[in-house]
Design a protein around this motif. Structure first.
Motif, PDB file in Angstrom:
ATOM      1  N   VAL A  20       0.102   4.487   6.218  1.00  0.00           N
ATOM      2  CA  VAL A  20       0.928   3.769   5.413  1.00  0.00           C
ATOM      3  C   VAL A  20       2.301   4.227   5.499  1.00  0.00           C
ATOM      4  O   VAL A  20       2.862   5.084   6.188  1.00  0.00           O
ATOM      5  CB  VAL A  20       0.570   4.244   3.955  1.00  0.00           C
ATOM      6  CG1 VAL A  20      -0.728   3.743   3.393  1.00  0.00           C
ATOM      7  CG2 VAL A  20       0.665   5.595   3.598  1.00  0.00           C
ATOM      8  N   GLU A  21       3.060   3.359   4.973  1.00  0.00           N
ATOM      9  CA  GLU A  21       4.770   3.240   5.206  1.00  0.00           C
ATOM     10  C   GLU A  21       5.403   3.649   3.691  1.00  0.00           C
ATOM     11  O   GLU A  21       6.446   3.674   3.689  1.00  0.00           O
ATOM     12  CB  GLU A  21       5.222   1.848   5.483  1.00  0.00           C
ATOM     13  CG  GLU A  21       4.707   1.637   7.038  1.00  0.00           C
ATOM     14  CD  GLU A  21       5.353   0.422   7.568  1.00  0.00           C
ATOM     15  OE1 GLU A  21       5.377   0.283   8.713  1.00  0.00           O
ATOM     16  OE2 GLU A  21       5.368  -0.524   6.744  1.00  0.00           O
ATOM     17  N   GLN A  22       4.493   3.903   3.002  1.00  0.00           N
ATOM     18  CA  GLN A  22       5.306   4.505   1.618  1.00  0.00           C
ATOM     19  C   GLN A  22       4.611   5.713   1.001  1.00  0.00           C
ATOM     20  O   GLN A  22       3.578   5.626   0.948  1.00  0.00           O
ATOM     21  CB  GLN A  22       5.402   3.130   0.626  1.00  0.00           C
ATOM     22  CG  GLN A  22       6.252   3.450  -0.541  1.00  0.00           C
ATOM     23  CD  GLN A  22       6.532   2.439  -1.501  1.00  0.00           C
ATOM     24  OE1 GLN A  22       5.292   1.852  -1.980  1.00  0.00           O
ATOM     25  NE2 GLN A  22       7.731   1.899  -1.720  1.00  0.00           N
ATOM     26  N   LEU A  23       5.297   6.590   0.568  1.00  0.00           N
ATOM     27  CA  LEU A  23       4.866   7.769  -0.078  1.00  0.00           C
ATOM     28  C   LEU A  23       5.625   7.871  -1.274  1.00  0.00           C
ATOM     29  O   LEU A  23       6.998   8.150  -1.308  1.00  0.00           O
ATOM     30  CB  LEU A  23       4.891   9.025   0.877  1.00  0.00           C
ATOM     31  CG  LEU A  23       4.420  10.526   0.257  1.00  0.00           C
ATOM     32  CD1 LEU A  23       3.089  10.528   0.516  1.00  0.00           C
ATOM     33  CD2 LEU A  23       4.927  11.581   1.074  1.00  0.00           C
ATOM     34  N   ILE A  24       5.141   8.187  -2.328  1.00  0.00           N
ATOM     35  CA  ILE A  24       5.724   8.283  -3.702  1.00  0.00           C
ATOM     36  C   ILE A  24       5.101   9.783  -4.162  1.00  0.00           C
ATOM     37  O   ILE A  24       4.137  10.373  -4.039  1.00  0.00           O
ATOM     38  CB  ILE A  24       4.898   7.349  -4.774  1.00  0.00           C
ATOM     39  CG1 ILE A  24       4.925   5.920  -4.373  1.00  0.00           C
ATOM     40  CG2 ILE A  24       5.573   7.447  -5.937  1.00  0.00           C
ATOM     41  CD1 ILE A  24       6.215   5.390  -3.886  1.00  0.00           C
ATOM     42  N   ASP A  51       0.778  -1.107  -0.166  1.00  0.00           N
ATOM     43  CA  ASP A  51       0.020   0.026   0.158  1.00  0.00           C
ATOM     44  C   ASP A  51       0.749   1.174   0.190  1.00  0.00           C
ATOM     45  O   ASP A  51       2.057   1.175   0.604  1.00  0.00           O
ATOM     46  CB  ASP A  51      -0.889   0.040   1.115  1.00  0.00           C
ATOM     47  CG  ASP A  51      -2.122  -1.083   1.143  1.00  0.00           C
ATOM     48  OD1 ASP A  51      -2.140  -1.608   0.078  1.00  0.00           O
ATOM     49  OD2 ASP A  51      -2.419  -1.159   2.050  1.00  0.00           O
ATOM     50  N   PHE A  52       0.331   2.328  -0.630  1.00  0.00           N
ATOM     51  CA  PHE A  52       1.136   3.464  -0.626  1.00  0.00           C
ATOM     52  C   PHE A  52       0.229   4.692  -0.958  1.00  0.00           C
ATOM     53  O   PHE A  52      -0.855   4.664  -1.485  1.00  0.00           O
ATOM     54  CB  PHE A  52       2.233   3.293  -1.642  1.00  0.00           C
ATOM     55  CG  PHE A  52       1.910   3.367  -3.140  1.00  0.00           C
ATOM     56  CD1 PHE A  52       1.421   4.462  -4.030  1.00  0.00           C
ATOM     57  CD2 PHE A  52       1.575   1.968  -3.765  1.00  0.00           C
ATOM     58  CE1 PHE A  52       0.825   4.310  -5.235  1.00  0.00           C
ATOM     59  CE2 PHE A  52       1.298   2.170  -5.016  1.00  0.00           C
ATOM     60  CZ  PHE A  52       1.011   3.232  -5.836  1.00  0.00           C
ATOM     61  N   VAL A  53       0.746   5.915  -0.605  1.00  0.00           N
ATOM     62  CA  VAL A  53       0.116   7.177  -1.165  1.00  0.00           C
ATOM     63  C   VAL A  53       0.794   7.837  -2.318  1.00  0.00           C
ATOM     64  O   VAL A  53       2.205   8.003  -2.012  1.00  0.00           O
ATOM     65  CB  VAL A  53      -0.093   8.299  -0.063  1.00  0.00           C
ATOM     66  CG1 VAL A  53      -0.559   9.623  -0.346  1.00  0.00           C
ATOM     67  CG2 VAL A  53      -1.096   7.570   1.297  1.00  0.00           C
ATOM     68  N   TYR A  54       0.453   8.358  -3.252  1.00  0.00           N
ATOM     69  CA  TYR A  54       0.944   8.993  -4.307  1.00  0.00           C
ATOM     70  C   TYR A  54       0.546  10.545  -4.145  1.00  0.00           C
ATOM     71  O   TYR A  54      -0.460  10.813  -4.396  1.00  0.00           O
ATOM     72  CB  TYR A  54       0.726   8.459  -5.643  1.00  0.00           C
ATOM     73  CG  TYR A  54       1.427   9.000  -6.979  1.00  0.00           C
ATOM     74  CD1 TYR A  54       1.503  10.382  -7.349  1.00  0.00           C
ATOM     75  CD2 TYR A  54       2.170   8.278  -7.536  1.00  0.00           C
ATOM     76  CE1 TYR A  54       2.115  10.943  -8.289  1.00  0.00           C
ATOM     77  CE2 TYR A  54       3.056   8.725  -8.743  1.00  0.00           C
ATOM     78  CZ  TYR A  54       3.012   9.927  -8.935  1.00  0.00           C
ATOM     79  OH  TYR A  54       3.751  10.421  -9.947  1.00  0.00           O
ATOM     80  N   LEU A  55       1.697  11.349  -3.895  1.00  0.00           N
ATOM     81  CA  LEU A  55       1.639  12.883  -3.820  1.00  0.00           C
ATOM     82  C   LEU A  55       1.732  13.159  -5.019  1.00  0.00           C
ATOM     83  O   LEU A  55       2.924  13.349  -5.716  1.00  0.00           O
ATOM     84  CB  LEU A  55       2.362  13.201  -2.675  1.00  0.00           C
ATOM     85  CG  LEU A  55       2.208  14.875  -2.209  1.00  0.00           C
ATOM     86  CD1 LEU A  55       0.550  14.786  -1.773  1.00  0.00           C
ATOM     87  CD2 LEU A  55       3.251  15.160  -1.294  1.00  0.00           C
ATOM     88  N   TYR A  56       0.848  13.941  -5.927  1.00  0.00           N
ATOM     89  CA  TYR A  56       1.079  14.398  -7.154  1.00  0.00           C
ATOM     90  C   TYR A  56       1.077  16.015  -7.089  1.00  0.00           C
ATOM     91  O   TYR A  56       0.098  16.548  -6.497  1.00  0.00           O
ATOM     92  CB  TYR A  56      -0.103  14.029  -7.895  1.00  0.00           C
ATOM     93  CG  TYR A  56      -0.545  14.485  -9.242  1.00  0.00           C
ATOM     94  CD1 TYR A  56       0.230  13.769 -10.289  1.00  0.00           C
ATOM     95  CD2 TYR A  56      -0.973  15.826  -9.671  1.00  0.00           C
ATOM     96  CE1 TYR A  56       0.383  14.189 -11.626  1.00  0.00           C
ATOM     97  CE2 TYR A  56      -1.027  16.007 -10.834  1.00  0.00           C
ATOM     98  CZ  TYR A  56      -0.233  15.329 -11.993  1.00  0.00           C
ATOM     99  OH  TYR A  56      -0.274  15.734 -13.587  1.00  0.00           O
ATOM    100  N   LEU A  57       2.097  16.545  -7.694  1.00  0.00           N
ATOM    101  CA  LEU A  57       2.483  17.855  -7.728  1.00  0.00           C
ATOM    102  C   LEU A  57       2.438  18.485  -9.051  1.00  0.00           C
ATOM    103  O   LEU A  57       3.038  17.883  -9.989  1.00  0.00           O
ATOM    104  CB  LEU A  57       3.578  18.168  -6.983  1.00  0.00           C
ATOM    105  CG  LEU A  57       3.717  18.245  -5.406  1.00  0.00           C
ATOM    106  CD1 LEU A  57       3.390  16.887  -4.820  1.00  0.00           C
ATOM    107  CD2 LEU A  57       5.189  18.628  -4.980  1.00  0.00           C
TER     108      LEU A  57
END
Length: 455
Positions: free
Chosen positions: A376-380, A260-266
């Motif tokens: 979650v433990e992963q941020l993209i 699982d991860f979160v994608y931070l879109y800029l």
């Protein structure tokens, strides 16, 4: 070409078993809608999801997708390894892979020695077994890509937008570019599965309506999905740009994006997409992940009524340019202004570096709220604003926030990683959303079979 034609190795849902198992002659008709896979069951007491009852046809469809997902993540893997990874019996894996080889979705690699036993034959996806068109509508640009099943870019097109473009004009340009991209990619991959469209929110994903995005004046209830489907004569999927980027990261990132991860879109704005419990999380209406609200609350940007308002830092490309000029930098006009400031920061210009750091710190506060909320433990980190010259600056500031502020910071360290995708993350993700809809198993669990013996 007046319309895009759909011909591929299969669709998800009850028809997938027939298509995958029946060979190339069983192709979906042009314009046939993609169907969702089996719905996830409810989690009870924190255990694995309770599986619903499925008929044999649906079970076969799900387990075929499970095999495809296992091969996709491994890139190349043997039948024995597929059985170990999925929990399917070797007999079921053998039958499923035979069907997928017959339909042309898989291909065999060179045999590998397996000790004293029979040599193992690795399997991989055939890149030309399927392709999709991805369209990204940004306030300044339309980007269109054609992507094959293994994530290779077959074609890419860009069209700068005028100030406040007319919705009907944009729809006409999106249609034209998608048709041209499909024609250019056709010799490399004839099996076009659909068109994915990534747009800024808010939107109604069920109806395919772009409601009233902040940076598009007079765009109210624009029927993107139905309009493009009618013009292109093909299945169209509409996603938020940040959600699309997360899907692209999951589909193309393979094994290192399996958790699982979160994608931070800029980009022109800031948003997020998430994979939770093994599947993309869109929320009830498809608008999950609005980071700007969290940034506003964290920094005190509130309306007179006390609600969150638009935070300047959540429009990073324009805010960086404005603050660089306010700091005395002579920034050239035009669309290249943001890139110019980023290049100056990359060269070590103190004012440019401080501007990027200031914007990144505020975005980091919103990201810390996401980590607190989702655990979650992963941020993209990715998107068109994360240019190579400043990627490390964004990475440092956001990593410091998500590991320094959340309540559970002593229990876990959040891995902050750069996106595998380039500036076309949303467009590539939009194309990947077609693959995700067609091929990804969805029972709330991505690691075990619905039934070990089902085909």
């Amino acid at each position: 070409m007046n319309a895009l034609s759909v011909s591929g190795p299969g669709v998800s849902g009850p028809d997938a078993r027939q298509t995958f198992g029946g060979g190339p002659e069983r192709r979906p008709r042009a314009g046939r809608p993609l169907q969702a896979g089996p719905a996830p069951g409810r989690r009870e007491g924190g255990t694995r999801p309770a599986l619903r009852a499925f008929n044999q046809l649906a079970l076969g469809s799900y387990n075929e997708k499970l095999v495809i997902e296992s091969i996709r993540q491994a890139v190349s893997t043997s039948r024995v390894e597929i059985a170990e990874r999925t929990g399917l019996t070797p007999q079921a894996v053998s039958r499923i892979t035979r069907n997928l080889l017959t339909s042309g979705l898989l291909t065999e690699d060179a045999r590998q020695p397996a000790g004293a036993g029979k040599p193992r034959v690795p399997l991989r996806l055939r890149p030309d077994a399927g392709s999709a068109i991805g369209v990204h509508l940004d306030p300044k640009m339309i980007t269109v890509v054609a992507v094959d099943l293994c994530g290779d870019l077959l074609d890419q097109r860009h069209l700068p937008l005028p100030e406040q473009p007319d919705p009907q004009w944009c729809l006409a340009q999106m249609t034209r570019l998608a048709q041209e991209s499909a024609e250019a990619a056709h010799p490399a991959s004839a099996a076009l599965l659909g068109v994915g469209v990534a747009v800024p929110g808010p939107l109604d994903t069920r109806a395919g309506l772009l409601l009233d995005p902040p940076l598009f004046r007079d765009w109210k209830h624009v029927a993107l999905k139905s309009e493009l489907a009618a013009r292109l004569d093909v299945t169209v999927i509409v996603e938020k740009d940040s959600t699309a980027a997360a899907i692209g990261e999951r589909w193309l990132g393979a094994a290192d994006r399996a958790d699982d991860f979160v994608y931070l879109y800029l980009g022109a704005g800031v948003g997020s997409g998430a994979f939770l419990n093994g599947d993309v999380y869109r929320g009830r209406t498809g608008n999950a992940g609005e980071v700007g609200q969290l940034c506003a609350i964290a920094t005190g940007w509130l309306t007179p009524e006390g609600g969150p308002t638009l935070v300047p830092e959540c429009a990073p490309t324009s805010t960086v340019v404005d603050r660089a000029r306010a700091a005395g930098m002579v920034v050239p006009p035009g669309d290249a202004a943001y890139e110019w400031v980023c290049e100056a920061a990359g060269r070590g210009d103190r004012r440019a570096v401080e501007v990027i750091e200031e914007v990144a710190r505020v975005i980091g506060l919103g990201a810390a709220g996401l980590i607190d909320l989702l655990d979650v433990e992963q941020l993209i980190i990715g998107g068109p604003a994360v240019l190579p010259a400043v990627a490390d600056i964004y990475h440092r500031q956001i990593a410091a926030a998500v590991n320094g502020f959340p309540m559970a910071r002593h229990l876990r360290e959040v891995e902050v990683a750069q996106s595998h995708l380039n500036r076309a993350a949303a467009a590539v993700g939009a194309a990947s959303s077609v693959f995700h809809e067609v091929f990804t198993p969805s029972l709330g669990s991505r690691t075990r079979a619905a039934h070990p013996d089902a085909v």
